[in-house]
Enzyme design. Structure first.
Site, mmCIF file in Angstrom:
data_model
loop_
_atom_site.group_PDB
_atom_site.id
_atom_site.type_symbol
_atom_site.label_atom_id
_atom_site.label_comp_id
_atom_site.label_asym_id
_atom_site.label_seq_id
_atom_site.Cartn_x
_atom_site.Cartn_y
_atom_site.Cartn_z
ATOM 1 N N PRO A 1 5.117 7.607 5.659
ATOM 2 C CG PRO A 1 6.489 8.667 7.216
ATOM 3 C CD PRO A 1 6.113 7.325 6.688
ATOM 4 N N GLY B 1 4.595 -4.019 12.289
ATOM 5 C CA GLY B 1 3.813 -2.774 12.358
ATOM 6 C C GLY B 1 2.481 -3.022 13.030
ATOM 7 C CB VAL C 1 -3.126 -0.803 8.599
ATOM 8 C CG1 VAL C 1 -3.211 -1.939 7.597
ATOM 9 C CG2 VAL C 1 -3.740 0.458 8.018
ATOM 10 C CB CYS D 1 -5.156 6.895 3.603
ATOM 11 S SG CYS D 1 -4.408 5.463 4.382
ATOM 12 N NE ARG E 1 -16.125 16.579 10.413
ATOM 13 C CZ ARG E 1 -15.311 15.743 9.773
ATOM 14 N NH1 ARG E 1 -15.753 14.979 8.809
ATOM 15 N NH2 ARG E 1 -14.039 15.696 10.083
HETATM 16 C C1 UDX Z 1 0.378 2.720 8.018
HETATM 17 C C2 UDX Z 1 0.430 3.655 6.830
HETATM 18 O O1 UDX Z 1 0.067 4.946 7.277
HETATM 19 C C3 UDX Z 1 -0.470 3.248 5.731
HETATM 20 O O2 UDX Z 1 -0.156 3.938 4.552
HETATM 21 C C4 UDX Z 1 -0.294 1.853 5.424
HETATM 22 O O3 UDX Z 1 -1.287 1.455 4.520
HETATM 23 C C5 UDX Z 1 -0.266 0.967 6.634
HETATM 24 O O4 UDX Z 1 0.613 1.445 7.618
HETATM 25 P P1 UDX Z 1 -1.108 2.724 10.142
HETATM 26 O O5 UDX Z 1 -1.197 1.310 10.596
HETATM 27 O O6 UDX Z 1 -2.298 3.593 10.336
HETATM 28 O O7 UDX Z 1 -0.894 2.805 8.596
HETATM 29 O O8 UDX Z 1 0.228 3.389 10.693
HETATM 30 P P2 UDX Z 1 0.726 3.498 12.186
HETATM 31 O O9 UDX Z 1 -0.441 3.487 13.118
HETATM 32 O O10 UDX Z 1 1.701 4.620 12.203
HETATM 33 O O11 UDX Z 1 1.498 2.121 12.433
HETATM 34 C C6 UDX Z 1 2.735 1.777 11.900
HETATM 35 C C7 UDX Z 1 3.512 1.013 12.969
HETATM 36 O O12 UDX Z 1 4.727 0.519 12.394
HETATM 37 C C8 UDX Z 1 3.917 1.846 14.198
HETATM 38 O O13 UDX Z 1 3.409 1.267 15.370
HETATM 39 C C9 UDX Z 1 5.450 1.824 14.171
HETATM 40 O O14 UDX Z 1 6.033 1.797 15.447
HETATM 41 C C10 UDX Z 1 5.733 0.554 13.401
HETATM 42 N N1 UDX Z 1 7.061 0.499 12.768
HETATM 43 C C11 UDX Z 1 7.494 1.522 11.990
HETATM 44 C C12 UDX Z 1 7.866 -0.619 12.972
HETATM 45 O O15 UDX Z 1 7.503 -1.535 13.698
HETATM 46 N N2 UDX Z 1 9.079 -0.677 12.341
HETATM 47 C C13 UDX Z 1 9.539 0.339 11.558
HETATM 48 O O16 UDX Z 1 10.660 0.249 11.032
HETATM 49 C C14 UDX Z 1 8.727 1.476 11.380
HETATM 50 C C1 UDX Z 2 -9.793 5.786 3.902
HETATM 51 C C2 UDX Z 2 -10.483 4.831 2.927
HETATM 52 O O1 UDX Z 2 -11.908 4.989 3.036
HETATM 53 C C3 UDX Z 2 -10.081 3.390 3.220
HETATM 54 O O2 UDX Z 2 -10.641 2.509 2.258
HETATM 55 C C4 UDX Z 2 -8.564 3.290 3.190
HETATM 56 O O3 UDX Z 2 -8.146 1.982 3.536
HETATM 57 C C5 UDX Z 2 -7.927 4.285 4.148
HETATM 58 O O4 UDX Z 2 -8.384 5.602 3.839
HETATM 59 P P1 UDX Z 2 -10.186 6.512 6.436
HETATM 60 O O5 UDX Z 2 -9.234 7.619 6.113
HETATM 61 O O6 UDX Z 2 -9.937 5.692 7.646
HETATM 62 O O7 UDX Z 2 -10.276 5.489 5.207
HETATM 63 O O8 UDX Z 2 -11.663 7.127 6.590
HETATM 64 P P2 UDX Z 2 -12.779 7.622 5.555
HETATM 65 O O9 UDX Z 2 -14.092 7.148 6.053
HETATM 66 O O10 UDX Z 2 -12.451 7.302 4.149
HETATM 67 O O11 UDX Z 2 -12.775 9.211 5.750
HETATM 68 C C6 UDX Z 2 -11.677 10.017 5.355
HETATM 69 C C7 UDX Z 2 -11.991 11.471 5.604
HETATM 70 O O12 UDX Z 2 -12.986 11.955 4.705
HETATM 71 C C8 UDX Z 2 -12.514 11.773 7.010
HETATM 72 O O13 UDX Z 2 -11.947 12.956 7.499
HETATM 73 C C9 UDX Z 2 -14.004 11.939 6.794
HETATM 74 O O14 UDX Z 2 -14.605 12.746 7.772
HETATM 75 C C10 UDX Z 2 -14.024 12.596 5.432
HETATM 76 N N1 UDX Z 2 -15.284 12.385 4.688
HETATM 77 C C11 UDX Z 2 -15.653 11.140 4.304
HETATM 78 C C12 UDX Z 2 -16.088 13.479 4.390
HETATM 79 O O15 UDX Z 2 -15.763 14.619 4.732
HETATM 80 N N2 UDX Z 2 -17.242 13.269 3.690
HETATM 81 C C13 UDX Z 2 -17.645 12.034 3.277
HETATM 82 O O16 UDX Z 2 -18.711 11.918 2.641
HETATM 83 C C14 UDX Z 2 -16.817 10.927 3.608
#
Ligand code: UDX
Ligand code: UDX
Length: 475
Positions: free
Chosen positions: A93, A12, A16, A272, A447
């Site tokens: 998802p 993946g 992340v 998330c 915002r």
């Molecule tokens: C994802 C999840 O959303 C999150 O809940 C989790 O903590 C970490 O993985 P993210 O890295 O943001 O987070 O997801 P995404 O950017 O969609 O990347 C997942 C990757 O896995 C994609 O590039 C997809 O092609 C790959 N994948 C998916 C595989 O290589 N094999 C599979 O069978 C399915």
């Molecule tokens: C979140 C968690 O923070 C992180 O620890 C976890 O690994 C993945 O999910 P992320 O979703 O990447 O991270 O961004 P984050 O900064 O948490 O913001 C999430 C959403 O909340 C955004 O849309 C942001 O704009 C909104 N937000 C955040 C607010 O509207 N107000 C705030 O005070 C903080």
């Protein structure tokens, strides 16, 4: 004492997996890190000068290690076979079908990974869950590994990621904590030893598997709850004349509450928060705790309300109709400093405005036109049939324009709406922008990013989250 891990594989290459592995490779030059993915385009991008994700500072981290001890490929089997430690970082998802639809996580990809690992492994491997997963998934992964493996043996660890997009590099470099859950002390220690290359030992927490899995969901639920709480108060501020930023500042000064995650907004987004809370809700229901489930579900409902409340306020303020009016949309990503649009509030606000037949001119510094159009199209699909009505399709084709700059999006617009807090939006020539807009020139700040006082002095009619509307200051 264990032999230190020398070969790591991560399945993946997403938001992340990519940054996390790049950081491990940069910090641990003696470990070979292989990131694999089924998506060839994504892998090609990781191997190019234009990475598939926009993340400040990431280019340098990748460049430092790529070709040295960091590789990106689609050769999944080979990378697993040579690794002593395999991270699973595929997406999980929310299910859109069957039991738990709309709430439970779809673990199809995680399960497929476990089966692939079992098929190609020999000897002993440590399998690390990086994806956010429902509690007790490690147990399922362990059973799949045990039942489908030949002679191979496995330890399963949970190592949830707490990085936030936009600050991923900082978060990885200097994390508040690293969490590792597992049953085998030896396996846990192998992973602790990797992070200890750059993270102080006292910030590496070890727990049992289930606590680790639940801590990730709980952390995100608590963070999202703070945003929904301040957003709930923002509605009350608009009605009473209190100012939500002043309230947030006042309550945040209480050290028991603290100042972070109190920024009122058009609603939280990202891959998330919503997914993890819905997951928590599903778990609570599954374990016969309907009242606990309802409590957490309300955090998501409040967020839905905040997004639709903002769109409704735009319509109401603009004399109850935006039909055929041009609205400039500033920002489409779910937060600044990322090109990620998953669950972005902008999608929902734009959809609601398009339903009112507004003409939208959208600008985001990092999100591509294709992505914006794809997201808007998805948002117009019927939730069950997936179909788009011909009226909606016509609006999508004729009422959406993508602009090349914030100024272009505002030119001739009846209103501008700030939906993502990109720093650059606060630094524009607003006098010039005002001259290019008809009167009254509405500005909706979703915002609370801009300097409202000086905008009013320039002749904008400003409406902001959690602030009651104030009269226009005549220049
Ligand atoms: C994802 C999840 O959303 C999150 O809940 C989790 O903590 C970490 O993985 P993210 O890295 O943001 O987070 O997801 P995404 O950017 O969609 O990347 C997942 C990757 O896995 C994609 O590039 C997809 O092609 C790959 N994948 C998916 C595989 O290589 N094999 C599979 O069978 C399915
Ligand atoms: C979140 C968690 O923070 C992180 O620890 C976890 O690994 C993945 O999910 P992320 O979703 O990447 O991270 O961004 P984050 O900064 O948490 O913001 C999430 C959403 O909340 C955004 O849309 C942001 O704009 C909104 N937000 C955040 C607010 O509207 N107000 C705030 O005070 C903080």
């Amino acid at each position: 004492m264990n032999r230190p891990v020398q070969n790591i594989c991560c399945i993946g290459a997403g938001y992340v997996g990519g940054p996390t592995m790049a950081m491990i490779a940069q910090q641990c030059p003696e470990i070979s890190v292989h990131v694999v993915d089924i998506n060839q385009d994504r892998i090609d991008a990781w191997n190019s000068d234009r990475l598939p994700i926009y993340e400040p500072g990431l280019d340098d981290v990748v460049k430092a290690a790529r070709g040295r001890n960091l590789t990106f490929s689609t050769d999944i089997d080979r990378a697993i076979a040579t690794a002593e430690m395999v991270f699973i970082s595929v997406n999980t998802p929310t299910k859109t079908f069957g039991v738990g639809a709309g709430r439970a996580a779809n673990l199809e990809f995680v399960e497929k990974c476990a089966r692939t690992i079992a098929r190609v492994s020999k000897g002993h491997k440590i399998v690390v869950e990086k994806s956010t997963l429902p509690v007790r998934t490690a147990e399922a992964v362990r059973r799949i590994l045990a039942s489908s493996a030949g002679a191979a043996t496995f330890d399963v660890l949970s190592n949830p990621e707490f990085l936030a997009e936009g600050t991923a590099v900082e978060d990885l470099l200097d994390p508040d904590r690293v969490l590792i859950g597992g049953e085998s002390a030896e396996a846990v220690e192998s992973l602790v030893a990797i992070y200890a290359n750059w993270v102080p030992r006292d910030r590496i927490l070890t727990t049992n598997l289930w606590s680790s899995e639940l801590s990730k969901l709980t952390a995100n639920a608590f963070l999202a709850q703070r945003v929904s709480s301040i957003n709930a108060i923002s509605a009350l501020c608009e009605a009473t004349g209190a100012d939500v930023d002043e309230v947030a500042n006042a309550i945040g000064a209480d050290s028991r509450i603290g100042p972070k995650f109190l920024k009122a907004s058009v609603g939280f987004g990202g891959s998330c928060f919503q997914k993890d809370i819905l997951n928590l809700v599903y778990l609570c229901e599954h374990f016969g705790l309907p009242k606990v489930a309802k409590y957490w579900e309300q955090v998501v409902r409040m967020n839905d309300h905040q997004r639709s409340r903002f769109a409704a306020r735009i319509v109401r303020t603009m004399f109850n109709t935006v039909s055929d009016k041009q609205i400039g949309i500033w920002g489409f990503a779910f937060k600044k400093d990322t090109n990620d649009t998953r669950e972005s509030a902008a999608i929902y606000v734009c959809r609601d405005l398009l339903r009112e037949r507004a003409r939208l001119v959208i600008y985001d510094p990092q999100v591509s036109e294709d992505q914006i159009r794809l997201d808007l199209e998805q948002s117009c699909r019927h939730p069950r049939t997936g179909e788009i009505s011909s009226a909606d399709r016509q609006v999508l084709e004729q009422h959406v324009t993508i602009a090349a700059s914030a100024e272009d999006a505002a030119r001739d617009a009846h209103a501008v709406a700030v939906l993502t807090e990109w720093d650059a939006f606060a630094d524009l020539d607003f006098a010039n922008i005002r001259r290019q807009m008809p009167s009254p020139a509405f500005l909706f700040d979703g915002r609370n990013l801009l300097d409202h006082k000086s905008l009013r002095a320039l002749g904008f009619e400003v409406h902001a989250i959690g602030k009651s509307p104030q009269p226009l200051v005549q220049p």
